[in-house]
Design an enzyme around this catalytic site. Sequence first.
Site: not given
Length: 727
Positions: A8, A104, A106, A317
């Site tokens: 990312e 990430d 999520d 994170y």
Amino acid sequence: MARLFIAEKPELARAIVAGMDGNEQTCNGYIKKGNDLVTWSYGHILALKEPDEINPKYKKWNLADLPLNITFKYKPIPSSSKQLKNIIELINDSNVSEIVHCGDPDEEGQILIDEIIEYSRTTKPVKRMLINDITPKAVKKELENIKDNRNFKNISNSGFARSRADYLVGMNLTRAYSLNYQKQNADFAVFSIGRVQTPILALIVNRDIENDTFKSIDYFELNAKFNFNDENIAKIDFTLKTDEKIMQIEVAQELKDRILNSIFELKIKQESKKENPPLPYNLLNLQSEASKIYGFSAKKTLDITQALREKHKAISYNRSDCEYIPTTIYEQRNDLISALAHNFSNGRFDFSYINSNLKSLAFDDSKITAHYAIIPTETRLNLSNLNADELKIYTLIAKRFLLQFCEPREYESYKIILNSNDLIFEKTLNFTTKLGFKAFLGKSEDDEPELLNSLNGLIAERAINVAIEKKQTKPHPRYTMTTLLKDLNSVAKYVKDEKIKKLLLEKDKEKKGESGGIGTPATRADMIEKLAKQEYIEISNDKKQVITSTKKGKFFINSVSDLYKNPDITALWYEMQKDIQNGNMSIDEFIGSVQQTINDEIQKIKNGEIKMQNDKEIIHCPFCGDGVLRLIKGKNGDFFGCSNYSQGCKFSTNSVNGKPDFSPKEKPQNSSNITEYECPSCKKGRLIRRPSKNDPTKFWYGCSEWKDGCKFTCFESNGKPNFSTNS
């Protein structure tokens, strides 16, 4: 054949490389490690196209064009188009046999890389790597635990559905409300609307209205001292328990007389209790703490944690909404504590209170969601490499983690109850017997330990002094950054509709610390910043950061429909997104439902059902009669233009002292140019003799009433108007 890892951010890519084996080679837009290739995005490097990029007619905002007929198409973000090109070339490279998605862990991280992969139109297999901790040891472990990206397809669909629905709401209703306002008012304004930002604004506005309109009411509280056989306890005030506030002084006086003439029975309830260390931070709690202690905005704290994670690899994170830690981290505790002892060797922490054999309640796999709490990594730092603000936040995170290896605080709790029929006085006294984690925080023993001994053999019968204290009811205080952030994780408590409230609470049932909230800790920070930039709210410039709504903010919330200023949409979308994640609803079905609610809202606006008139004087356009004049900031000064400009009305006039000038001054005319000839067309004006632009020796005539619409012109012949040449 090679695997292509797409991270990312560049920092995550470098962390993945550090966790791999093999020789390293830096190339153009990627790094080669052994047989594997690692490239990176810069967050979102693709964006949905603007409406006018899909259809040029949408460049002009026109109510008749709403709702917009949109086909979702993505475009490269200019600042990162070069890297996108690099990624696409690597995806299509014949030597790449497999792609590893490293967004990430999520929903947002899932769609961020998925949109790049879909944009490339590749048919190659895609895997998924979930990374919380970006230290080499943690990355090595995750490299052995790579999953199939198809397992995350429904999560991706849910994320794309929400993203596109937010786009539709923003693009359609921002135009609709803004055009509605401009049509009804004498000024120009844009009213941005969004699923998350508008309910946040409504919370702030409602809190301000409560404070602005609140009328305090007097009430009375009774406090008494009793004739205890111990002087220390006799000094303490006991407050009368009442089911409701005492609103009348006569009632308070009557109760006072009864208290003074009553004999009270004394009971003492003793209980040994423990206070566990506070859980590690999630982003919301960290933002709230940083705001309270340092006056940091939510966005500033988020940016600092981003740097701590990506630049310094110092924390896990950082956008986590979880306060718990997996037991696998407990197994690494000695390495983590050792790293922190190295990092804080300056004596900031007293590690003598840290016992690695202890295990706090934070280590609980059953309460882990997509992430775990924000904790330090094993990275050994030179703290001088952190700037002052980074050090503050890192210290907070490290301290909270170390607390998980401290003993609980132990204390004795004594509840003193004085009872005489329905007259009840209560007081609770707590006495620390073991400081536990409080000692690590630098707390000291209780100031009055002698009170503990006073409770043994305590006797009391009568009140010796009763005071009636007059108090006033108060509204909820205006929001600060800290209190607003806390409230945004539990907005369900303000929802009256039981179905909506239930859905909001269900949405967060697996999230500890969240209870029917809207947005995420990361997006909330962005929304607050956005509301300030759009002049909906103001944030005080002091450490407290008091947040108040502006006149524009109050006006908008007073105008917008309940569906969009309440958290209802978030709840309703959650229910449908859950169906998408379970495979029971498609993206198209979801978007179709959202589009229908947008269509209904736009139709209300077109039907004139949503009024947005402010308290300014309304001046209707003298030309079209339908639009209103609005003040516009022009390059050459302010002027008034018609709100129906996009519908073809081109009327404009100068601003004089903030008002439209309906008698604009013409350029001075040479009186000798005005002739005695009457205009044969309007019969009102006289003809003006003017030289030809192409040949100054030739002349033509025009009517002096041309400003009022007379278009008569003719050429000159023999020094006179030639009416037969009327053009």
